[in-house]
Design an enzyme around this catalytic site. Structure first.
Site, PDB file in Angstrom:
ATOM      1  N   ARG A  46       1.121  -0.856   0.148  1.00  0.00           N
ATOM      2  CA  ARG A  46      -0.006   0.246  -0.004  1.00  0.00           C
ATOM      3  C   ARG A  46       1.350   1.321   0.025  1.00  0.00           C
ATOM      4  NH1 ARG A  46      -1.755   1.777   4.702  1.00  0.00           N
ATOM      5  NH2 ARG A  46      -2.552  -0.558   5.357  1.00  0.00           N
ATOM      6  N   TYR A  98     -17.436  16.450 -15.046  1.00  0.00           N
ATOM      7  CA  TYR A  98     -16.687  14.869 -15.070  1.00  0.00           C
ATOM      8  C   TYR A  98     -18.708  14.762 -14.307  1.00  0.00           C
ATOM      9  CZ  TYR A  98     -16.868   9.645 -14.592  1.00  0.00           C
ATOM     10  OH  TYR A  98     -17.148   8.796 -14.974  1.00  0.00           O
ATOM     11  N   ASP A 170      -8.092  18.047 -13.957  1.00  0.00           N
ATOM     12  CA  ASP A 170      -9.209  16.942 -14.549  1.00  0.00           C
ATOM     13  C   ASP A 170      -8.629  17.622 -15.903  1.00  0.00           C
ATOM     14  OD1 ASP A 170      -9.603  14.806 -15.608  1.00  0.00           O
ATOM     15  OD2 ASP A 170     -11.654  14.780 -14.158  1.00  0.00           O
ATOM     16  N   LYS A 195      -9.133   5.560 -19.230  1.00  0.00           N
ATOM     17  CA  LYS A 195      -9.716   6.290 -20.692  1.00  0.00           C
ATOM     18  C   LYS A 195      -7.965   6.853 -20.981  1.00  0.00           C
ATOM     19  CE  LYS A 195     -13.409   6.536 -17.945  1.00  0.00           C
ATOM     20  NZ  LYS A 195     -13.561   8.116 -17.723  1.00  0.00           N
TER      21      LYS A 195
HETATM   22  C1  LIG Z   1     -13.704   8.650 -16.503  1.00  0.00           C
HETATM   23  C2  LIG Z   1     -13.842   9.337 -15.809  1.00  0.00           C
HETATM   24  C3  LIG Z   1     -13.363   9.888 -14.582  1.00  0.00           C
HETATM   25  C4  LIG Z   1     -13.495   9.782 -13.103  1.00  0.00           C
HETATM   26  O1  LIG Z   1     -13.038   8.025 -13.627  1.00  0.00           O
HETATM   27  P1  LIG Z   1     -12.721   6.288 -12.706  1.00  0.00           P
HETATM   28  O2  LIG Z   1     -11.539   5.427 -13.675  1.00  0.00           O
HETATM   29  O3  LIG Z   1     -14.055   6.348 -13.922  1.00  0.00           O
HETATM   30  O4  LIG Z   1     -13.295   6.627 -11.505  1.00  0.00           O
HETATM   31  C5  LIG Z   1     -13.285  11.728 -13.889  1.00  0.00           C
HETATM   32  N1  LIG Z   1     -13.579  12.322 -14.776  1.00  0.00           N
HETATM   33  C6  LIG Z   1     -13.567  12.204 -16.692  1.00  0.00           C
HETATM   34  C7  LIG Z   1     -13.362  12.893 -16.721  1.00  0.00           C
HETATM   35  C8  LIG Z   1     -13.903  11.368 -16.501  1.00  0.00           C
HETATM   36  O5  LIG Z   1     -13.871  10.796 -17.933  1.00  0.00           O
END
Ligand SMILES: *Cc1c(COP(=O)(O)O)cnc(C)c1O
Length: 380
Positions: A46, A98, A170, A195
């Site tokens: 961890r 998001y 983000d 992604k």
């Molecule tokens: C998918 C996504 C998230 C969340 O990520 P996870 O891996 O699904 O927890 C946050 N911000 C954006 C822009 C996303 O597309």
């Protein structure tokens, strides 16, 4: 080294023992110590893992940061950043963030007595008015989700610095190929590695990247204390994805531009939201802020209502009906019933997410095939 070279070599140094050109996946959960109480670099999975650390070094390098932390998902990474806030603090977030981030802020973080204000980050005066003496964090996303709104990150950083706020971005949609927020003065970059970084719809992960030692220490402490780390196998998959990140993103941007042009010229389609189109309200900022491409996400409105959009997203054959984005497979979805269903209907309407809105993630298939697929779906 240039970006693409770093994506292949940083964090992927050959194994000194065997000469393997791909470092091994380290699965051990615990590590032998020389003596009681004498800690070496790794002691417990961890707190640190060599495979996770290799990925953290690669993504830190690509974002122009000094440190990164890999989490079990994008939401775990976002949660890790928001845990910097304490009871009584306040944060301001851009309005089209998001859907899961919206839910985390309003349904989880709010329980800790942290105030949250959503502000239109394209209106710098509105953004600044949302800041209170308790505000500690500004959370932004560009391009925004699902309207592909473009936020001028450097201008927002200027406001944040004036009010001594931390800024977090983000960067999932833009990727470090197109935008590197740390270079614009942002403090924390967050990614859903699920992604584009992973890129193949086969792994869930998240990262935070910073270039400040003290901030890293605080985030590391929280991550180690709460435990949402990325496992070694998943770390390996994200590392492998990163090696082709630039190639994938550049090609996906090129295809997205062609699709945007097709949609823009099609009488069956209403608004097309793609920052690469000259008519997009964020086009000029995007040209400055995004280097060499406008992303591979785009949204458009079909004439008609909820049911029409629903029929379209159910009629494509190559574009698969699924949330998520950023992989080699193209995806299509209806934000009102899928990615943004966790928004209150009133907030959805207020932020311009119409029932007839459709969002696509452009993959790596041939552009002509993708256009033909949309064309037949609109006919139906
Ligand atoms: C998918 C996504 C998230 C969340 O990520 P996870 O891996 O699904 O927890 C946050 N911000 C954006 C822009 C996303 O597309």
């Amino acid at each position: 080294m240039k970006f693409r070279t770093r994506s292949i070599h940083v964090g992927n140094e050959r194994d000194p023992e065997t000469g393997a050109v791909v470092p091994p996946i380290h699965v051990a959960s615990t590590y032998v110590q020389h003596q009681a109480g004498e800690w070496r670099e790794f002691d417990y999975g961890r707190s640190g893992n060599p495979t996770r650390k290799a990925l953290e070094r690669t993504i830190a390098s690509l974002e122009g940061g000094t440190h990164a932390l890999a989490f079990a998902s994008g939401m775990a990474a976002t949660h890790g950043a928001t845990m910097l806030l304490e009871s009584g603090d306040h944060m301001v977030a851009g309005a089209d963030i998001y859907g899961g981030t919206y839910r985390l802020l309003h349904k989880i973080l709010s329980r800790s007595n942290v105030g949250i204000t959503l502000a239109n980050s394209r209106d710098l005066e509105e953004l600044e008015r949302a800041i209170t003496p308790q505000t500690k964090l500004l959370w932004l996303e560009s391009p925004g989700n699902p309207l592909m709104s473009i936020t001028d990150l450097a201008a927002c950083v200027e406001i944040a610095k004036r009010h001594k706020l931390l800024t977090a971005v983000d960067n999932t949609f833009a990727t470090p190929v197109l935008t590197r927020p740390l270079e614009l003065g942002v403090d924390i970059v967050m990614h859903s590695a699920t992604k584009y970084l992973g890129g193949h719809s086969d792994v869930l992960g998240g990262v935070l990247v910073v270039n400040d030692d003290e901030l890293f220490d605080r985030l590391y402490f929280t991550q180690n204390a709460t435990g949402a780390v990325l496992g070694p196998f998943d770390s390996f998959l994200v590392s492998r994805g990163l090696k082709t990140l630039e190639l994938r993103v550049r090609e996906q941007c090129r295809t997205a531009e062609k699709i945007a042009a097709f949609l823009d010229a099609d009488a069956r389609i209403g608004r097309v939201l793609y920052p690469g189109l000259p008519g997009h309200p964020g086009h000029d900022i995007a040209r400055r802020q995004m280097c060499g491409g406008f992303g591979a996400m785009l949204s458009f409105e079909v004439a008609g209502d909820f049911e029409t959009a629903k029929r379209v997203v159910q009629s494509t054959k190559l574009f698969q009906l699924a949330v998520s984005l950023g992989a080699v497979e193209s995806l299509i979805e209806q934000p009102a019933s899928m990615s943004h269903a966790s928004y209150d209907a009133a907030d959805r309407a207020k932020h311009g997410i119409a029932d007839g809105l459709i969002r696509i993630s452009v993959g790596l298939e041939d552009a002509d095939d993708l256009i033909a697929d949309l064309d037949q779906a609109f006919d139906r």
